[in-house]
Design an enzyme around this catalytic site. Structure first.
Site, PDB file in Angstrom:
ATOM      1  CG  ASP A   1      54.978  17.719  41.751  1.00  0.00           C
ATOM      2  OD1 ASP A   1      55.009  17.243  42.901  1.00  0.00           O
ATOM      3  OD2 ASP A   1      55.822  17.465  40.884  1.00  0.00           O
TER       4      ASP A   1
ATOM      5  NE  ARG B   1      56.473  12.171  36.076  1.00  0.00           N
ATOM      6  CZ  ARG B   1      55.356  12.504  35.447  1.00  0.00           C
ATOM      7  NH1 ARG B   1      54.557  11.564  34.987  1.00  0.00           N
ATOM      8  NH2 ARG B   1      55.011  13.757  35.295  1.00  0.00           N
TER       9      ARG B   1
END
Ligand SMILES: O=P(O)(O)OC[C@H]1O[C@H](OP(=O)(O)OP(=O)(O)O)[C@H](O)[C@@H]1O
Ligand SMILES: O=c1cc[nH]c(=O)[nH]1
Ligand SMILES: [Mg+2]
Length: 211
Positions: A202, A104
């Site tokens: 994350d 991303r």
């Protein structure tokens, strides 16, 4: 949210509580992701087609069901999806594994595909896409778009994640209403950086120690 399956089994929820702890180390994080994936895999394979066969036991004939129909492929979205592959393979060891490399973009939040390698007969397989996080849904949708472009019927795709949020579920359901989503948690939502809150941070960095 009719296609959403939140797996609320006490063992899954207990392990998710451990996984979310910000002080959990890389090895324990990786082990827990694998363990939770086994439970999610158990649910995602629940409706595999079966046929009755007859088996000779030492005591006579038994009628028994066996899995039939389409062969399976597991498709992890890299990097973080790699952490779920072993857990899925523990349940379906003969499944093929196809990789979808995607990250991303930190500025635009748009997913960028950098790798795509599937078994050559992927269009004839049922595909289980795995990625721990369903945030905006952009990565999941682009991964599924790539599979559909290669001839996979969306009816034969399932998506499995550890943590989801309403935004990602809505986006994926709107794009692919026929796809079932399996998750261990439906969290509150996204923060200003489009990270899931409370989430677990994350997932790729936590799995591979790249924080
Ligand atoms: O739903 P989205 O908003 O698209 O976000 C979710 C994606 O973000 C993370 O990957 P990331 O881009 O961090 O790559 P990585 O696995 O290599 O760390 C995660 O593993 C998903 O693939
Ligand atoms: O919360 C999030 C959102 C995207 N990717 C992650 O790894 N975590
Ligand atoms: Mg990441």
């Amino acid at each position: 949210m009719s296609n959403l399956h939140v797996i609320d089994h006490p063992l899954v929820q207990h392990k998710m509580a451990m996984l979310r702890d910000k002080n959990l180390g890389t090895k324990d994080f990786r082990d827990l992701v694998n363990e939770i994936t086994v439970f999610l895999g158990y649910e995602v394979t629940r409706d595999l087609p079966q046929e009755e066969v007859e088996i000779e036991t030492p005591m006579g004939k038994a009628k028994q069901k066996m899995i039939t129909g389409k062969k399976l492929a597991i498709a992890p979205i890299l990097r973080a999806g790699l952490g779920m592959v072993d857990g899925m393979l523990r349940l379906i060891p003969a499944a093929r594994v196809g990789h979808i490399g995607m990250y991303r973009d930190h500025e635009t939040l748009e997913p960028q595909e950098y790798f795509f390698k599937m078994p050559t007969d992927i269009s004839e397989r049922q595909v289980i896409v795995v990625d721990p996080m369903l945030a905006t849904g952009g990565s999941a949708m682009m991964a599924i778009d790539s599979l559909v472009k290669r001839g996979v019927d969306p009816e034969h795709i399932k998506f499995v994640c550890l943590v989801s949020c309403p935004e990602g579920v809505k986006a994926l359901e709107e794009a692919y209403p026929q796809i079932d989503i399996y998750t261990a948690a439906l969290d509150e939502g996204l923060n200003e950086d489009s990270y899931i809150v409370p989430g677990l941070g994350d997932a790729g960095d936590r799995l591979f120690g790249t924080l």
